[in-house]
Write a protein that holds these residues in place. Structure first.
Motif, PDB file in Angstrom:
ATOM      1  N   MET A   1      10.085  14.077   3.401  1.00 38.30           N
ATOM      2  CA  MET A   1       9.869  13.355   4.631  1.00 38.30           C
ATOM      3  C   MET A   1       9.544  11.892   4.358  1.00 38.30           C
ATOM      4  O   MET A   1       9.994  11.016   5.094  1.00 38.30           O
ATOM      5  N   ALA A   2       8.778  11.637   3.335  1.00 39.63           N
ATOM      6  CA  ALA A   2       8.405  10.264   3.002  1.00 39.63           C
ATOM      7  C   ALA A   2       9.627   9.462   2.567  1.00 39.63           C
ATOM      8  O   ALA A   2       9.721   8.271   2.861  1.00 39.63           O
ATOM      9  N   VAL A   3      10.545  10.106   1.874  1.00 39.39           N
ATOM     10  CA  VAL A   3      11.743   9.413   1.400  1.00 39.39           C
ATOM     11  C   VAL A   3      12.597   8.977   2.592  1.00 39.39           C
ATOM     12  O   VAL A   3      13.105   7.847   2.627  1.00 39.39           O
ATOM     13  N   GLU A   4      12.754   9.860   3.588  1.00 38.66           N
ATOM     14  CA  GLU A   4      13.529   9.506   4.765  1.00 38.66           C
ATOM     15  C   GLU A   4      12.886   8.347   5.525  1.00 38.66           C
ATOM     16  O   GLU A   4      13.567   7.456   6.028  1.00 38.66           O
ATOM     17  N   THR A   5      11.576   8.346   5.604  1.00 36.47           N
ATOM     18  CA  THR A   5      10.862   7.268   6.290  1.00 36.47           C
ATOM     19  C   THR A   5      11.073   5.947   5.576  1.00 36.47           C
ATOM     20  O   THR A   5      11.325   4.919   6.212  1.00 36.47           O
ATOM     21  N   VAL A   6      10.998   5.962   4.267  1.00 35.88           N
ATOM     22  CA  VAL A   6      11.200   4.742   3.482  1.00 35.88           C
ATOM     23  C   VAL A   6      12.641   4.257   3.623  1.00 35.88           C
ATOM     24  O   VAL A   6      12.894   3.056   3.688  1.00 35.88           O
ATOM     25  N   MET A   7      13.582   5.174   3.697  1.00 32.39           N
ATOM     26  CA  MET A   7      14.988   4.789   3.824  1.00 32.39           C
ATOM     27  C   MET A   7      15.313   4.244   5.215  1.00 32.39           C
ATOM     28  O   MET A   7      16.133   3.341   5.355  1.00 32.39           O
ATOM     29  N   LEU A   8      14.691   4.781   6.247  1.00 33.04           N
ATOM     30  CA  LEU A   8      15.007   4.380   7.607  1.00 33.04           C
ATOM     31  C   LEU A   8      14.161   3.215   8.128  1.00 33.04           C
ATOM     32  O   LEU A   8      14.525   2.595   9.132  1.00 33.04           O
ATOM     33  N   ALA A   9      13.066   2.906   7.487  1.00 29.15           N
ATOM     34  CA  ALA A   9      12.199   1.820   7.962  1.00 29.15           C
ATOM     35  C   ALA A   9      12.929   0.478   8.045  1.00 29.15           C
ATOM     36  O   ALA A   9      12.799  -0.216   9.062  1.00 29.15           O
ATOM     37  N   PRO A  10      13.707   0.077   7.031  1.00 27.49           N
ATOM     38  CA  PRO A  10      14.431  -1.198   7.165  1.00 27.49           C
ATOM     39  C   PRO A  10      15.448  -1.193   8.309  1.00 27.49           C
ATOM     40  O   PRO A  10      15.635  -2.203   8.977  1.00 27.49           O
ATOM     41  N   PHE A  15      16.810  -3.256  13.657  1.00 28.37           N
ATOM     42  CA  PHE A  15      17.113  -2.970  15.054  1.00 28.37           C
ATOM     43  C   PHE A  15      16.123  -3.672  15.982  1.00 28.37           C
ATOM     44  O   PHE A  15      16.518  -4.259  16.992  1.00 28.37           O
ATOM     45  N   ILE A  16      14.862  -3.643  15.651  1.00 32.57           N
ATOM     46  CA  ILE A  16      13.843  -4.315  16.461  1.00 32.57           C
ATOM     47  C   ILE A  16      14.044  -5.825  16.438  1.00 32.57           C
ATOM     48  O   ILE A  16      13.921  -6.491  17.473  1.00 32.57           O
ATOM     49  N   MET A  17      14.402  -6.380  15.278  1.00 28.86           N
ATOM     50  CA  MET A  17      14.665  -7.823  15.205  1.00 28.86           C
ATOM     51  C   MET A  17      15.901  -8.185  16.032  1.00 28.86           C
ATOM     52  O   MET A  17      15.918  -9.219  16.689  1.00 28.86           O
ATOM     53  N   PHE A  18      16.912  -7.330  16.026  1.00 26.01           N
ATOM     54  CA  PHE A  18      18.096  -7.566  16.845  1.00 26.01           C
ATOM     55  C   PHE A  18      17.746  -7.563  18.328  1.00 26.01           C
ATOM     56  O   PHE A  18      18.200  -8.418  19.091  1.00 26.01           O
ATOM     57  N   LEU A  19      16.921  -6.619  18.757  1.00 30.96           N
ATOM     58  CA  LEU A  19      16.506  -6.564  20.156  1.00 30.96           C
ATOM     59  C   LEU A  19      15.711  -7.808  20.549  1.00 30.96           C
ATOM     60  O   LEU A  19      15.893  -8.348  21.644  1.00 30.96           O
ATOM     61  N   ALA A  20      14.836  -8.271  19.662  1.00 27.70           N
ATOM     62  CA  ALA A  20      14.059  -9.477  19.947  1.00 27.70           C
ATOM     63  C   ALA A  20      14.972 -10.696  20.061  1.00 27.70           C
ATOM     64  O   ALA A  20      14.805 -11.520  20.968  1.00 27.70           O
TER      65      ALA A  20
END
Length: 122
Positions: A1-10, A15-20
């Motif tokens: 689970m931690a690996v998926e979180t680390v992979m998807l965080a960027p 996505f959040i920067m694009f929305l901003a």
């Protein structure tokens, strides 16, 4: 689970920067369109074209503050006569460095307002 979180965080961060960035662009376009509308209205109630130009420029300076650099207004395309119309085109350079994107983008807004049939213009 931690690996998926680390992979998807960027991906989520991008996505959040694009929305901003999209929000800033939409807000700036709305401000430029509003400034064009205000400039056309301010110009349409003046009696001379020189006074109309000065009123439009003052209106744009008051409306556009913040990230928009070097706002300019043009009344080219106006029919300055009784029953004519005022066409105001406002442009400014939006500074995108606030979002870390660097550079700038030219924003343009246009508005057309009629001149009253019985208004005397010179």
């Amino acid at each position: 689970m931690a690996v998926e979180t680390v992979m998807l965080a960027p991906v989520f961060l991008l996505f959040i920067m694009f929305l901003a960035a999209a929000g800033v662009l939409v807000e700036a376009q709305g401000e430029v369109n509003g400034a064009a509308r205000d400039a056309a209205r301010a110009a349409s109630v003046q009696r001379t074209f020189d006074a109309a130009t000065a009123a439009a420029e003052e209106s744009v300076r008051a409306a556009l503050t913040g990230e928009c650099r070097a706002p300019a207004v043009s009344l080219d395309g106006s029919r300055w006569e009784q029953g004519g119309q005022v066409r105001a085109e406002v442009t400014c350079e939006l500074d995108l460095a606030v979002l870390g994107l660097g550079g700038s983008r030219r924003m343009t807004g246009t508005a057309v307002v009629p001149i009253e049939q019985l208004r005397r213009v010179e």
